[in-house]
Design a protein around this motif. Sequence first.
Motif, PDB file in Angstrom:
ATOM      1  N   THR A  69      49.204  22.981  24.974  1.00 20.32           N
ATOM      2  CA  THR A  69      50.072  21.829  24.797  1.00 20.32           C
ATOM      3  C   THR A  69      51.386  21.988  25.556  1.00 20.32           C
ATOM      4  O   THR A  69      51.971  21.019  25.993  1.00 20.32           O
ATOM      5  N   ALA A  70      51.862  23.228  25.702  1.00 23.66           N
ATOM      6  CA  ALA A  70      53.096  23.501  26.442  1.00 23.66           C
ATOM      7  C   ALA A  70      53.092  24.974  26.813  1.00 23.66           C
ATOM      8  O   ALA A  70      52.483  25.788  26.124  1.00 23.66           O
ATOM      9  N   PRO A  71      53.769  25.348  27.895  1.00 18.21           N
ATOM     10  CA  PRO A  71      53.788  26.762  28.284  1.00 18.21           C
ATOM     11  C   PRO A  71      54.533  27.615  27.264  1.00 18.21           C
ATOM     12  O   PRO A  71      55.473  27.156  26.612  1.00 18.21           O
ATOM     13  N   ILE A  72      54.118  28.860  27.141  1.00 16.56           N
ATOM     14  CA  ILE A  72      54.774  29.813  26.254  1.00 16.56           C
ATOM     15  C   ILE A  72      55.835  30.555  27.056  1.00 16.56           C
ATOM     16  O   ILE A  72      55.560  31.059  28.144  1.00 16.56           O
ATOM     17  N   ARG A  73      57.054  30.626  26.512  1.00 12.77           N
ATOM     18  CA  ARG A  73      58.165  31.271  27.198  1.00 12.77           C
ATOM     19  C   ARG A  73      58.962  32.133  26.208  1.00 12.77           C
ATOM     20  O   ARG A  73      59.047  31.802  25.023  1.00 12.77           O
ATOM     21  N   PRO A  74      59.565  33.231  26.694  1.00 11.50           N
ATOM     22  CA  PRO A  74      60.438  34.035  25.830  1.00 11.50           C
ATOM     23  C   PRO A  74      61.862  33.493  25.814  1.00 11.50           C
ATOM     24  O   PRO A  74      62.369  33.007  26.827  1.00 11.50           O
ATOM     25  N   VAL A  75      62.505  33.570  24.638  1.00 10.98           N
ATOM     26  CA  VAL A  75      63.891  33.143  24.475  1.00 10.98           C
ATOM     27  C   VAL A  75      64.628  34.238  23.708  1.00 10.98           C
ATOM     28  O   VAL A  75      64.126  34.740  22.697  1.00 10.98           O
ATOM     29  N   GLN A  76      65.820  34.623  24.195  1.00  8.62           N
ATOM     30  CA  GLN A  76      66.602  35.665  23.544  1.00  8.62           C
ATOM     31  C   GLN A  76      67.683  35.050  22.659  1.00  8.62           C
ATOM     32  O   GLN A  76      68.343  34.082  23.046  1.00  8.62           O
ATOM     33  N   ILE A  77      67.861  35.623  21.468  1.00  8.70           N
ATOM     34  CA  ILE A  77      68.855  35.161  20.509  1.00  8.70           C
ATOM     35  C   ILE A  77      69.718  36.350  20.102  1.00  8.70           C
ATOM     36  O   ILE A  77      69.196  37.387  19.655  1.00  8.70           O
ATOM     37  N   ASP A  78      71.051  36.211  20.239  1.00  9.01           N
ATOM     38  CA  ASP A  78      71.975  37.258  19.793  1.00  9.01           C
ATOM     39  C   ASP A  78      72.337  37.021  18.332  1.00  9.01           C
ATOM     40  O   ASP A  78      72.717  35.901  17.941  1.00  9.01           O
ATOM     41  N   LEU A  79      72.251  38.074  17.536  1.00  7.75           N
ATOM     42  CA  LEU A  79      72.576  37.955  16.121  1.00  7.75           C
ATOM     43  C   LEU A  79      74.091  37.964  15.924  1.00  7.75           C
ATOM     44  O   LEU A  79      74.802  38.718  16.598  1.00  7.75           O
ATOM     45  N   PRO A  80      74.602  37.143  15.015  1.00  2.00           N
ATOM     46  CA  PRO A  80      76.053  37.134  14.766  1.00  2.00           C
ATOM     47  C   PRO A  80      76.537  38.489  14.270  1.00  2.00           C
ATOM     48  O   PRO A  80      75.825  39.191  13.540  1.00  2.00           O
ATOM     49  N   LYS A  81      77.753  38.854  14.656  1.00  2.00           N
ATOM     50  CA  LYS A  81      78.345  40.094  14.189  1.00  2.00           C
ATOM     51  C   LYS A  81      78.534  40.046  12.669  1.00  2.00           C
ATOM     52  O   LYS A  81      78.961  39.038  12.109  1.00  2.00           O
ATOM     53  N   GLY A  82      78.184  41.153  12.017  1.00  4.38           N
ATOM     54  CA  GLY A  82      78.373  41.246  10.575  1.00  4.38           C
ATOM     55  C   GLY A  82      77.235  40.697   9.738  1.00  4.38           C
ATOM     56  O   GLY A  82      77.292  40.759   8.507  1.00  4.38           O
ATOM     57  N   LEU A  83      76.213  40.133  10.369  1.00  3.43           N
ATOM     58  CA  LEU A  83      75.075  39.594   9.618  1.00  3.43           C
ATOM     59  C   LEU A  83      74.251  40.746   9.063  1.00  3.43           C
ATOM     60  O   LEU A  83      73.804  41.617   9.810  1.00  3.43           O
ATOM     61  N   ASP A  84      74.042  40.758   7.742  1.00  2.00           N
ATOM     62  CA  ASP A  84      73.288  41.877   7.169  1.00  2.00           C
ATOM     63  C   ASP A  84      71.787  41.609   7.248  1.00  2.00           C
ATOM     64  O   ASP A  84      71.348  40.475   7.447  1.00  2.00           O
ATOM     65  N   TRP A  85      71.022  42.691   7.091  1.00  2.00           N
ATOM     66  CA  TRP A  85      69.579  42.635   7.273  1.00  2.00           C
ATOM     67  C   TRP A  85      68.920  41.678   6.289  1.00  2.00           C
ATOM     68  O   TRP A  85      68.049  40.888   6.654  1.00  2.00           O
ATOM     69  N   ALA A  86      69.318  41.736   5.023  1.00  3.67           N
ATOM     70  CA  ALA A  86      68.685  40.893   3.999  1.00  3.67           C
ATOM     71  C   ALA A  86      68.889  39.411   4.318  1.00  3.67           C
ATOM     72  O   ALA A  86      67.965  38.599   4.199  1.00  3.67           O
TER      73      ALA A  86
END
Length: 317
Positions: free
Chosen positions: A219-236
């Motif tokens: 249906t559409a091409p598969i592509r990678p996209v990078q996302i930076d996590l906000p500073k201070g965001l905890d794992w949970a």
Amino acid sequence: MTAEPGADRLKLVIVGGYLGAGKSTWLRHQLYAGAFPNAHLIINEAAELAVDDAIFGARYPLTLLSGGCACCEGQAAFLTSLRQLCDDRSRAAGPQGRTSIAVLETSGLADPAAIAASLRADPMLAFHLALSEIIVLVDARNAAAQLSADPLGRAQIEAADRLVITKSDLAPPSDTARLVATLQRLNPGATITAETRGEPVPLPDATGADPLPLADHATAPIRPVQIDLPKGLDWASFAVWLSALLAAHGDDIVRVKGTVRTPAGRLLLQGIRDHVQPPEILPDSDMARDGTIVLIGREIDADRVTRSLTRFAGDLL
């Protein structure tokens, strides 16, 4: 079918399979069991941000190719790295100092047949290198969705000398039987086995099983996209957001990869569609890519995803 390698040429094994099939995990088990002694690893990732090389650490000679698949955008870099490996091998003093085998772990978006064709078309590599085997991993849990949505999964299967079914413990036996029937139909010449966590498991009886439906077009091409996590965001908090994102868009986001720092240490994050694998603690190292994740899928709006995560993090920080 791959050609029988000459005794004096560098052997190349291609390990392929669709996104999330478990290539790195399977390869790590194989290396531990001694299946590819003294191998030089070539790890190919479609995204600029590489993750899979972190799984192998510094234990093996390794070449990292990121930012394009070895069958297309990254083909030139891949062929150059192989030529360099062959050149280094020719200069090595004596057989004991020569690399005898290279193992390419492809990106989940690569077509092994196109990689094999590029090797045959290169005069230098055709003389110094022999393609020993194409091994393609097939994820029993997600194969039905993959094969019905994207012709790439079929192309990967058809190119294989050996097909290894993974994660059959996560799929009903009837679904795995249909997958076996599909593999037998698509590639009757390939050897088919199944493994779970590195251990061989028996195949179900596929007699009378209906093959899975196959896609005519994506249906559409598969592509990678990078996302930076906000500073201070905890794992949970991040885990809650990611679970909600995959629950809403699991059909479009087919793979999640990244490394994040937590109070428990550096964690390797991997997800396939709406299923997030248990995080794995990695050896500590100073890597700039920590805190960045890669989403691989169709029509992912990076700005929209980033705004969602930022807004979610702002409510908690």
